[in-house]
Design a protein around this motif. Structure first.
Motif, PDB file in Angstrom:
ATOM      1  N   ARG A  10      13.828  -3.326   9.926  1.00 50.27           N
ATOM      2  CA  ARG A  10      12.938  -4.210   9.170  1.00 50.27           C
ATOM      3  C   ARG A  10      11.488  -3.937   9.531  1.00 50.27           C
ATOM      4  N   LYS A  11      11.218  -3.711  10.801  1.00 52.78           N
ATOM      5  CA  LYS A  11       9.855  -3.449  11.261  1.00 52.78           C
ATOM      6  C   LYS A  11       9.347  -2.113  10.710  1.00 52.78           C
ATOM      7  N   ILE A  12      10.186  -1.118  10.648  1.00 52.91           N
ATOM      8  CA  ILE A  12       9.804   0.175  10.065  1.00 52.91           C
ATOM      9  C   ILE A  12       9.367  -0.021   8.618  1.00 52.91           C
ATOM     10  N   LEU A  13      10.173  -0.743   7.854  1.00 56.57           N
ATOM     11  CA  LEU A  13       9.880  -0.945   6.435  1.00 56.57           C
ATOM     12  C   LEU A  13       8.672  -1.848   6.237  1.00 56.57           C
ATOM     13  N   SER A  14       8.567  -2.884   7.025  1.00 61.71           N
ATOM     14  CA  SER A  14       7.421  -3.779   6.927  1.00 61.71           C
ATOM     15  C   SER A  14       6.122  -3.029   7.221  1.00 61.71           C
ATOM     16  N   LYS A  39      -1.086  -3.419  -7.245  1.00 56.33           N
ATOM     17  CA  LYS A  39      -0.055  -2.778  -6.416  1.00 56.33           C
ATOM     18  C   LYS A  39      -0.403  -1.314  -6.255  1.00 56.33           C
ATOM     19  N   TYR A  40      -0.068  -0.793  -5.106  1.00 55.53           N
ATOM     20  CA  TYR A  40      -0.276   0.622  -4.810  1.00 55.53           C
ATOM     21  C   TYR A  40       0.988   1.138  -4.129  1.00 55.53           C
ATOM     22  N   TYR A  41       1.472   2.273  -4.587  1.00 51.20           N
ATOM     23  CA  TYR A  41       2.686   2.873  -4.042  1.00 51.20           C
ATOM     24  C   TYR A  41       2.384   4.324  -3.709  1.00 51.20           C
ATOM     25  N   ASN A  42       2.722   4.735  -2.503  1.00 51.48           N
ATOM     26  CA  ASN A  42       2.564   6.119  -2.085  1.00 51.48           C
ATOM     27  C   ASN A  42       3.909   6.574  -1.540  1.00 51.48           C
ATOM     28  N   SER A  43       4.479   7.604  -2.169  1.00 47.63           N
ATOM     29  CA  SER A  43       5.814   8.055  -1.773  1.00 47.63           C
ATOM     30  C   SER A  43       5.854   8.600  -0.345  1.00 47.63           C
ATOM     31  N   ASP A  44       4.710   8.936   0.225  1.00 45.21           N
ATOM     32  CA  ASP A  44       4.702   9.382   1.624  1.00 45.21           C
ATOM     33  C   ASP A  44       5.327   8.321   2.530  1.00 45.21           C
ATOM     34  N   TYR A  45       5.075   7.054   2.228  1.00 50.59           N
ATOM     35  CA  TYR A  45       5.622   5.970   3.050  1.00 50.59           C
ATOM     36  C   TYR A  45       7.124   5.836   2.844  1.00 50.59           C
ATOM     37  N   GLU A  50      12.129   6.621   5.547  1.00 46.68           N
ATOM     38  CA  GLU A  50      13.495   7.162   5.510  1.00 46.68           C
ATOM     39  C   GLU A  50      13.763   8.026   6.740  1.00 46.68           C
ATOM     40  N   ALA A  51      12.791   8.833   7.152  1.00 42.29           N
ATOM     41  CA  ALA A  51      12.953   9.672   8.345  1.00 42.29           C
ATOM     42  C   ALA A  51      13.094   8.806   9.591  1.00 42.29           C
ATOM     43  N   ALA A  52      12.290   7.755   9.685  1.00 38.09           N
ATOM     44  CA  ALA A  52      12.367   6.866  10.849  1.00 38.09           C
ATOM     45  C   ALA A  52      13.700   6.121  10.879  1.00 38.09           C
TER      46      ALA A  52
END
Length: 118
Positions: A10-14, A39-45, A50-52
């Protein structure tokens, strides 16, 4: 272990969603306060979270195996409707309010280097 893993996830996603919001503020003219609707979305996050999550999942499964916790499994957060725990898309597009659905298919993998602002 499930509580520890869940909170870590949850902390990773938050953190990923918060960083996306902070990055998006540069595109807002005027005061980027919560009263404004943007709203702003950046696929890098998406990819970083996902990697984390993958690393944390592997780590917790390795610990469970070493400790002999054969019945340990990672919860199905999607089936439980726990959007803050599932993936970046569900954490970003809060389904608590139907009027705030920004991503219709949270399992869709975004293109790399994709940015979206409205």
């Amino acid at each position: 272990m499930k509580t520890f893993y869940g909170e870590f996830r949850r902390k990773i996603l938050s953190s990923a969603v918060c960083r996306s919001v902070e990055e998006g503020k540069q595109y807002v003219a005027g005061d980027p306060s919560g009263a404004r609707n943007w709203k702003y979305y950046n696929s890098d996050y998406y990819y970083q979270s996902e990697a984390a999550i993958s690393a944390v999942s592997k780590g917790i499964m390795d610990i469970a195996q070493r400790k002999g916790y054969d019945d340990f499994s990672i919860p199905d957060y999607k089936a439980k409707g726990l959007n803050e725990y599932y993936n970046f898309n569900t954490a970003f597009s809060n389904s608590f309010a139907v009027s705030e659905q920004y991503i219709l298919n949270p399992d869709a993998v975004p293109p790399r280097n994709f940015q979206w602002f409205f």
